[in-house]
Write a protein that holds these residues in place. Structure first.
Motif, PDB file in Angstrom:
ATOM      1  N   ALA A 187       0.864  -1.065   0.166  1.00 30.21           N
ATOM      2  CA  ALA A 187      -0.068   0.015  -0.117  1.00 30.21           C
ATOM      3  C   ALA A 187       0.861   1.208  -0.014  1.00 30.21           C
ATOM      4  O   ALA A 187       1.931   1.232   0.679  1.00 30.21           O
ATOM      5  CB  ALA A 187      -0.936   0.238   1.106  1.00 30.21           C
ATOM      6  N   PHE A 188       0.355   2.459  -0.703  1.00 28.49           N
ATOM      7  CA  PHE A 188       0.837   3.666  -0.529  1.00 28.49           C
ATOM      8  C   PHE A 188       0.277   4.790   0.189  1.00 28.49           C
ATOM      9  O   PHE A 188      -0.986   4.544   0.248  1.00 28.49           O
ATOM     10  CB  PHE A 188       1.075   4.006  -1.972  1.00 28.49           C
ATOM     11  CG  PHE A 188       1.723   3.147  -3.133  1.00 28.49           C
ATOM     12  CD1 PHE A 188       3.240   3.345  -3.048  1.00 28.49           C
ATOM     13  CD2 PHE A 188       1.527   2.104  -3.822  1.00 28.49           C
ATOM     14  CE1 PHE A 188       4.210   2.534  -3.977  1.00 28.49           C
ATOM     15  CE2 PHE A 188       1.983   1.280  -4.751  1.00 28.49           C
ATOM     16  CZ  PHE A 188       3.530   1.571  -4.486  1.00 28.49           C
ATOM     17  N   ALA A 189       0.949   5.580   0.775  1.00 29.10           N
ATOM     18  CA  ALA A 189       0.562   6.521   1.420  1.00 29.10           C
ATOM     19  C   ALA A 189      -0.242   7.683   0.287  1.00 29.10           C
ATOM     20  O   ALA A 189       0.286   7.773  -0.857  1.00 29.10           O
ATOM     21  CB  ALA A 189       1.354   7.530   2.034  1.00 29.10           C
ATOM     22  N   ALA A 190      -1.324   8.020   0.733  1.00 26.45           N
ATOM     23  CA  ALA A 190      -2.346   8.901  -0.322  1.00 26.45           C
ATOM     24  C   ALA A 190      -2.782  10.146   0.495  1.00 26.45           C
ATOM     25  O   ALA A 190      -2.832  10.092   1.824  1.00 26.45           O
ATOM     26  CB  ALA A 190      -3.253   8.035  -0.848  1.00 26.45           C
ATOM     27  N   TRP A 191      -3.268  11.030  -0.293  1.00 25.01           N
ATOM     28  CA  TRP A 191      -3.800  12.311   0.304  1.00 25.01           C
ATOM     29  C   TRP A 191      -4.549  13.027  -0.545  1.00 25.01           C
ATOM     30  O   TRP A 191      -4.578  12.991  -1.818  1.00 25.01           O
ATOM     31  CB  TRP A 191      -2.402  13.323   0.332  1.00 25.01           C
ATOM     32  CG  TRP A 191      -2.747  14.607   0.821  1.00 25.01           C
ATOM     33  CD1 TRP A 191      -2.932  15.691   0.289  1.00 25.01           C
ATOM     34  CD2 TRP A 191      -2.817  15.189   2.178  1.00 25.01           C
ATOM     35  NE1 TRP A 191      -3.111  16.921   0.800  1.00 25.01           N
ATOM     36  CE2 TRP A 191      -2.783  16.554   2.215  1.00 25.01           C
ATOM     37  CE3 TRP A 191      -2.584  14.480   3.461  1.00 25.01           C
ATOM     38  CZ2 TRP A 191      -3.107  17.238   3.382  1.00 25.01           C
ATOM     39  CZ3 TRP A 191      -2.524  15.217   4.530  1.00 25.01           C
ATOM     40  CH2 TRP A 191      -3.022  16.560   4.571  1.00 25.01           C
ATOM     41  N   ARG A 192      -5.956  13.220  -0.056  1.00 22.60           N
ATOM     42  CA  ARG A 192      -7.180  13.789  -0.775  1.00 22.60           C
ATOM     43  C   ARG A 192      -7.752  14.488  -0.075  1.00 22.60           C
ATOM     44  O   ARG A 192      -8.143  14.039   1.276  1.00 22.60           O
ATOM     45  CB  ARG A 192      -8.046  12.595  -1.452  1.00 22.60           C
ATOM     46  CG  ARG A 192      -8.892  13.256  -2.349  1.00 22.60           C
ATOM     47  CD  ARG A 192      -9.929  12.394  -2.790  1.00 22.60           C
ATOM     48  NE  ARG A 192      -9.345  11.250  -3.876  1.00 22.60           N
ATOM     49  CZ  ARG A 192      -9.391   9.742  -3.540  1.00 22.60           C
ATOM     50  NH1 ARG A 192     -10.069   9.504  -2.472  1.00 22.60           N
ATOM     51  NH2 ARG A 192      -8.665   9.043  -4.243  1.00 22.60           N
ATOM     52  N   GLY A 193      -8.378  15.673  -0.312  1.00 19.90           N
ATOM     53  CA  GLY A 193      -9.191  16.773   0.207  1.00 19.90           C
ATOM     54  C   GLY A 193      -8.775  17.028   1.597  1.00 19.90           C
ATOM     55  O   GLY A 193      -9.540  16.981   2.740  1.00 19.90           O
ATOM     56  N   GLY A 194      -7.485  17.156   1.969  1.00 15.66           N
ATOM     57  CA  GLY A 194      -6.971  17.267   3.362  1.00 15.66           C
ATOM     58  C   GLY A 194      -6.919  16.069   4.266  1.00 15.66           C
ATOM     59  O   GLY A 194      -6.622  16.271   5.407  1.00 15.66           O
ATOM     60  N   SER A 195      -7.020  14.899   3.582  1.00 17.21           N
ATOM     61  CA  SER A 195      -6.944  13.668   4.551  1.00 17.21           C
ATOM     62  C   SER A 195      -6.111  12.875   3.952  1.00 17.21           C
ATOM     63  O   SER A 195      -5.990  12.237   2.719  1.00 17.21           O
ATOM     64  CB  SER A 195      -8.284  12.917   4.566  1.00 17.21           C
ATOM     65  OG  SER A 195      -9.397  13.737   5.106  1.00 17.21           O
ATOM     66  N   ARG A 196      -5.305  12.050   5.003  1.00 17.98           N
ATOM     67  CA  ARG A 196      -4.486  10.885   4.809  1.00 17.98           C
ATOM     68  C   ARG A 196      -5.142   9.691   4.503  1.00 17.98           C
ATOM     69  O   ARG A 196      -6.036   9.534   5.395  1.00 17.98           O
ATOM     70  CB  ARG A 196      -3.344  10.642   5.660  1.00 17.98           C
ATOM     71  CG  ARG A 196      -2.422  12.034   5.554  1.00 17.98           C
ATOM     72  CD  ARG A 196      -1.287  11.408   6.772  1.00 17.98           C
ATOM     73  NE  ARG A 196      -1.530  11.186   7.912  1.00 17.98           N
ATOM     74  CZ  ARG A 196      -1.201  10.196   8.568  1.00 17.98           C
ATOM     75  NH1 ARG A 196       0.088   9.595   8.264  1.00 17.98           N
ATOM     76  NH2 ARG A 196      -1.348  10.019   9.886  1.00 17.98           N
ATOM     77  N   TYR A 197      -4.833   8.851   3.728  1.00 19.23           N
ATOM     78  CA  TYR A 197      -5.366   7.556   3.483  1.00 19.23           C
ATOM     79  C   TYR A 197      -4.394   6.589   3.040  1.00 19.23           C
ATOM     80  O   TYR A 197      -3.184   7.066   2.564  1.00 19.23           O
ATOM     81  CB  TYR A 197      -6.503   7.471   2.807  1.00 19.23           C
ATOM     82  CG  TYR A 197      -6.651   7.783   1.522  1.00 19.23           C
ATOM     83  CD1 TYR A 197      -6.459   9.135   0.805  1.00 19.23           C
ATOM     84  CD2 TYR A 197      -6.729   6.705   0.471  1.00 19.23           C
ATOM     85  CE1 TYR A 197      -6.636   9.397  -0.449  1.00 19.23           C
ATOM     86  CE2 TYR A 197      -6.576   7.073  -0.700  1.00 19.23           C
ATOM     87  CZ  TYR A 197      -6.443   8.217  -1.543  1.00 19.23           C
ATOM     88  OH  TYR A 197      -6.567   8.647  -2.824  1.00 19.23           O
ATOM     89  N   TRP A 198      -4.624   5.397   2.823  1.00 16.92           N
ATOM     90  CA  TRP A 198      -3.636   4.560   2.329  1.00 16.92           C
ATOM     91  C   TRP A 198      -4.316   3.893   1.044  1.00 16.92           C
ATOM     92  O   TRP A 198      -5.431   3.463   1.046  1.00 16.92           O
ATOM     93  CB  TRP A 198      -3.480   3.302   3.139  1.00 16.92           C
ATOM     94  CG  TRP A 198      -2.076   3.384   4.127  1.00 16.92           C
ATOM     95  CD1 TRP A 198      -1.431   4.477   4.037  1.00 16.92           C
ATOM     96  CD2 TRP A 198      -1.860   2.540   5.523  1.00 16.92           C
ATOM     97  NE1 TRP A 198      -0.571   4.316   5.387  1.00 16.92           N
ATOM     98  CE2 TRP A 198      -0.934   3.119   5.899  1.00 16.92           C
ATOM     99  CE3 TRP A 198      -2.643   1.579   5.848  1.00 16.92           C
ATOM    100  CZ2 TRP A 198      -0.354   2.781   7.089  1.00 16.92           C
ATOM    101  CZ3 TRP A 198      -1.875   0.989   6.925  1.00 16.92           C
ATOM    102  CH2 TRP A 198      -0.909   1.492   7.578  1.00 16.92           C
ATOM    103  N   HIS A 199      -3.635   3.936  -0.097  1.00 21.18           N
ATOM    104  CA  HIS A 199      -4.230   3.194  -1.362  1.00 21.18           C
ATOM    105  C   HIS A 199      -3.376   1.723  -1.321  1.00 21.18           C
ATOM    106  O   HIS A 199      -2.135   1.541  -1.410  1.00 21.18           O
ATOM    107  CB  HIS A 199      -3.811   3.914  -2.550  1.00 21.18           C
ATOM    108  CG  HIS A 199      -4.267   3.340  -3.785  1.00 21.18           C
ATOM    109  ND1 HIS A 199      -5.696   3.477  -4.003  1.00 21.18           N
ATOM    110  CD2 HIS A 199      -3.700   2.453  -4.519  1.00 21.18           C
ATOM    111  CE1 HIS A 199      -6.076   2.702  -5.258  1.00 21.18           C
ATOM    112  NE2 HIS A 199      -4.713   1.935  -5.435  1.00 21.18           N
TER     113      HIS A 199
END
Ligand SMILES: CC(C)(COP(=O)(O)OP(=O)(O)OC[C@H]1O[C@@H](n2cnc3c(N)ncnc32)[C@H](O)[C@@H]1OP(=O)(O)O)[C@@H](O)C(=O)NCCC(=O)NCCS
Length: 260
Positions: free
Chosen positions: A78-90
């Motif tokens: 999984a990769f670190a991800a960032w959208r709309g001000g929030s961190r998540y994992w892809h």
């Protein structure tokens, strides 16, 4: 190799003794590369190389392996991800050796991912899957409690995996809101999907279509075109996939109006 001090989780299953742990050496990562050949039958052109596993680990993502004794039998990347001000994992890949599939190893890898995400302050994980694959649909929607509300036509372009056939790589984007009640309910064994909504919509998919991808690609392509049209239409009207029913002849996606 991972900078995060993640635990090692050991679960004794009927005939196998599965340990889930972060990949800790270049040798571990090379094993994940080899597993891709066995799980997807990828040629070299489509293999994710060990260097990208290193990048994932160094940039806030992870590589975990599942082992039966000393043998690696599955992995998650999984990769670190960032959208709309929030961190998540892809979560780009989860794979289990064919001879170990349907023994709960994939579920253990996903639950380990979830525990580690929550420990790291991340409360969402996303990934993609092929809506022609009923096992993956059931696994994602019903066993994990994830939802889907975005359709990605030919997401990866053509690949060399026979599992993908010669079809466009259409994918549903899976969203796994880790703290959601539906997720907690699904992972504790209660159903993740509710069919009680009056205005639920259904999209049928032949149970055998996964096999048609290699055996009868034209027929599979027709089913895929139909799914692309129906999912795109319902998603544009605010529906999300929240359930999946298995059947001998046909399976069925269940979609409900959905808001965060
Ligand atoms: C998808 C994958 C990771 C799941 O791992 P796994 O160890 O087989 O998963 P589990 O055993 O935890 O769960 C699989 C579930 O699907 C069910 N299932 C199996 N075949 C099925 C089918 N044809 N239709 C519907 N459900 C099916 C199993 O019964 C099981 O559910 P249960 O626990 O309620 O019995 C694994 O099958 C795999 O590596 N597949 C090939 C690669 C892939 O598609 N990866 C995911 C996208 S990156």
């Amino acid at each position: 190799m991972s900078s995060v001090m993640s635990p090692v989780v050991n679960v004794a299953m009927s005939a196998i003794d599965v340990t889930i742990r972060p990949c800790a050496s270049h040798r571990d990562l090379q094993t994940c590369v080899e597993l891709q050949r066995r799980v997807w039958n990828f040629s070299d052109a489509d293999i994710v190389p060990a260097a990208l596993f290193v990048v994932a680990q160094h940039t806030g993502g992870h590589a975990y392996c599942a082992c039966d004794g000393g043998r690696a039998i599955g992995f998650a990347l999984a990769f670190a991800a960032w959208r709309g001000g929030s961190r998540y994992w892809h979560s780009h890949m989860v794979g289990v050796l064919p001879e170990y599939q349907n023994h709960g190893v994939g579920r253990l890898l996903k639950l380990y991912q979830r525990d580690e995400a929550l420990r790291s302050g991340i409360d969402a994980i996303e990934w993609t899957f092929d809506p022609l694959e009923s096992r993956n649909a059931y696994f994602n929607i019903m066993r994990l409690g994830a939802i889907a509300r975005h359709y990605l036509p030919d997401c990866y372009g053509a690949t060399t995996s026979p599992l993908h056939g010669s079809l466009p790589t259409d994918r549903l984007l899976i969203e796994w809101p880790l703290r959601a009640r539906r997720v907690e309910s699904a992972i504790s064994g209660r159903s993740g999907g509710s069919y009680s909504f009056e205005n639920a919509q259904h999209i049928a998919v032949p149970s055998a279509v996964g096999e048609w991808k290699t055996g009868d690609p034209e027929r599979a392509r027709q089913v895929q075109s139909g799914l692309r049209r129906k999912f795109t239409d319902l998603f544009s009207r605010g529906y999300a996939v929240t359930g999946f029913r298995r059947g001998d002849e046909n399976c069925e996606y269940v979609l409900e109006p959905y808001e965060d």
